[in-house]
Design a protein around this motif. Structure first.
Motif, PDB file in Angstrom:
ATOM      1  N   ILE A  89       6.957   5.430  -5.081  1.00 30.40           N
ATOM      2  CA  ILE A  89       5.996   5.261  -3.986  1.00 30.40           C
ATOM      3  C   ILE A  89       4.701   4.641  -4.509  1.00 30.40           C
ATOM      4  CG2 ILE A  89       4.612   6.493  -2.278  1.00 30.40           C
ATOM      5  CD1 ILE A  89       6.892   8.520  -2.075  1.00 30.40           C
ATOM      6  N   GLY A  90       4.250   5.090  -5.687  1.00 27.53           N
ATOM      7  CA  GLY A  90       3.039   4.530  -6.263  1.00 27.53           C
ATOM      8  C   GLY A  90       3.172   3.045  -6.580  1.00 27.53           C
ATOM      9  N   LEU A  91       4.290   2.671  -7.179  1.00 29.46           N
ATOM     10  CA  LEU A  91       4.508   1.254  -7.504  1.00 29.46           C
ATOM     11  C   LEU A  91       4.684   0.409  -6.248  1.00 29.46           C
ATOM     12  CD1 LEU A  91       6.879   1.642 -10.580  1.00 29.46           C
ATOM     13  CD2 LEU A  91       4.525   0.781 -10.581  1.00 29.46           C
ATOM     14  N   LEU A  92       5.291   0.976  -5.215  1.00 30.41           N
ATOM     15  CA  LEU A  92       5.412   0.251  -3.953  1.00 30.41           C
ATOM     16  C   LEU A  92       4.032  -0.046  -3.371  1.00 30.41           C
ATOM     17  CD1 LEU A  92       7.074  -0.887  -1.607  1.00 30.41           C
ATOM     18  CD2 LEU A  92       7.191   1.439  -0.668  1.00 30.41           C
ATOM     19  N   GLY A  93       3.142   0.951  -3.416  1.00 28.20           N
ATOM     20  CA  GLY A  93       1.781   0.734  -2.933  1.00 28.20           C
ATOM     21  C   GLY A  93       1.033  -0.293  -3.761  1.00 28.20           C
ATOM     22  N   LEU A  94       1.208  -0.228  -5.079  1.00 27.33           N
ATOM     23  CA  LEU A  94       0.564  -1.209  -5.962  1.00 27.33           C
ATOM     24  C   LEU A  94       1.038  -2.619  -5.642  1.00 27.33           C
ATOM     25  CD1 LEU A  94      -1.146  -1.809  -8.567  1.00 27.33           C
ATOM     26  CD2 LEU A  94       0.986  -1.519  -9.835  1.00 27.33           C
ATOM     27  N   ARG A  95       2.339  -2.786  -5.499  1.00 26.83           N
ATOM     28  CA  ARG A  95       2.887  -4.103  -5.204  1.00 26.83           C
ATOM     29  C   ARG A  95       2.431  -4.610  -3.845  1.00 26.83           C
ATOM     30  NH1 ARG A  95       8.166  -2.094  -5.167  1.00 26.83           N
ATOM     31  NH2 ARG A  95       8.431  -3.669  -3.549  1.00 26.83           N
ATOM     32  N   ALA A  96       2.415  -3.724  -2.863  1.00 23.99           N
ATOM     33  CA  ALA A  96       2.049  -4.145  -1.507  1.00 23.99           C
ATOM     34  C   ALA A  96       0.599  -4.620  -1.447  1.00 23.99           C
ATOM     35  CB  ALA A  96       2.277  -2.989  -0.532  1.00 23.99           C
ATOM     36  N   VAL A  97      -0.306  -3.885  -2.101  1.00 23.30           N
ATOM     37  CA  VAL A  97      -1.719  -4.260  -2.059  1.00 23.30           C
ATOM     38  C   VAL A  97      -1.971  -5.527  -2.872  1.00 23.30           C
ATOM     39  CG1 VAL A  97      -4.043  -3.538  -2.719  1.00 23.30           C
ATOM     40  CG2 VAL A  97      -2.492  -1.906  -1.634  1.00 23.30           C
ATOM     41  N   LEU A  98      -1.494  -5.527  -4.114  1.00 16.78           N
ATOM     42  CA  LEU A  98      -1.734  -6.683  -4.977  1.00 16.78           C
ATOM     43  C   LEU A  98      -1.040  -7.933  -4.433  1.00 16.78           C
ATOM     44  CD1 LEU A  98      -2.876  -7.786  -7.646  1.00 16.78           C
ATOM     45  CD2 LEU A  98      -0.743  -7.090  -8.750  1.00 16.78           C
ATOM     46  N   GLY A  99       0.225  -7.791  -4.067  1.00 20.20           N
ATOM     47  CA  GLY A  99       0.951  -8.935  -3.523  1.00 20.20           C
ATOM     48  C   GLY A  99       0.362  -9.426  -2.217  1.00 20.20           C
TER      49      GLY A  99
END
Length: 243
Positions: A89-99
């Motif tokens: 979940i943390g990596l999904l949030g990181l990817r969504a915001v950065l991407g």
């Protein structure tokens, strides 16, 4: 157990249950029918197998055994570590915001959306920064941001996407670091985005991604280093060759 006197005809001074002879007794010996007493049952001894007959006994159920008898005081009773969905979940949030951030910036540069300069306007900005072949670099930068951001959101080819975005941020930081850290001319935002890209480069996309179970997903450290070398090479060429 019965004993027999072979050395004398006189009666023994002891009963059948005795182990010793009385007056004038001869040599005594044990019968093969020797038995072992257990509770109310006598186990007969088999001289052939040299063991007792246990068929009359019921085995002790394991549930009646105190489990504390087998406890090892050095055993670690703490719960073993298990994988949870938290990192995914943390990596999904990181990817969504950065991407998402880079995707929007790519749309500004390539298509002029959301008040962006478009390719021509961005190329003029690159010329002012001292870059040669500004139109080519404008396309390369815009496509890198657009494609890299979209791939990060999807979690597809994550190491390459993160390395491309990290290369873009490295060039921006190299141009703006003299403006300090804070303020509109500082590099705090660029450093934050570069740090997020670096984290995604080595942490991987997580299991909630299209990269799940691919080779670079199973070997994130090796894939991260390879992509980092590619991104660093692209950043160096852009800064030292085209400027």
């Amino acid at each position: 157990m019965a004993t027999h006197d072979k050395g004398s005809t006189s009666s023994s001074a002891f009963s059948e249950d005795s182990f010793y002879s009385g007056s004038g007794g001869g040599v005594h010996h044990f019968d093969d029918s020797t038995g072992r007493v257990g509770g109310d049952t006598v186990q007969s001894y088999d001289s052939t197998t040299k063991s007792f007959d246990n068929t009359g006994y019921t085995p002790l159920a394991t549930s009646t055994v105190d489990p504390r008898d087998d406890d090892d005081p050095f055993d670690d009773d703490r719960r073993k570590f298990g994988w949870t969905a938290g990192p995914d979940i943390g990596l999904l949030g990181l990817r969504a915001v950065l991407g998402g951030i880079f995707l929007l910036h790519g749309l500004q540069k390539v298509f002029g959306l959301f008040g962006g300069p478009g390719i021509n306007g961005f190329a003029q900005s690159l010329e002012k920064m001292g870059y040669r072949e500004s139109v080519v670099l404008a396309w390369v930068t815009g496509i890198t941001e657009l494609a890299g951001g979209g791939l990060l959101v999807l979690g597809l080819f994550t190491p390459l996407a993160a390395a491309g975005l990290l290369a873009v941020m490295a060039n921006v930081i190299a141009l703006q670091y003299k403006g300090g850290f804070f303020g509109p001319n500082g590099v705090e935002l660029e450093l934050a985005l570069a740090g997020m890209a670096f984290a995604a480069l080595f942490a991987g996309p997580g299991r909630a991604a299209l990269d799940y179970n691919r080779s670079w997903f199973r070997h994130p450290l090796a894939a991260g280093f390879i992509a980092l070398v590619i991104g660093a090479g692209g950043a160096a060429v852009t800064y030292f060759v085209f400027r």
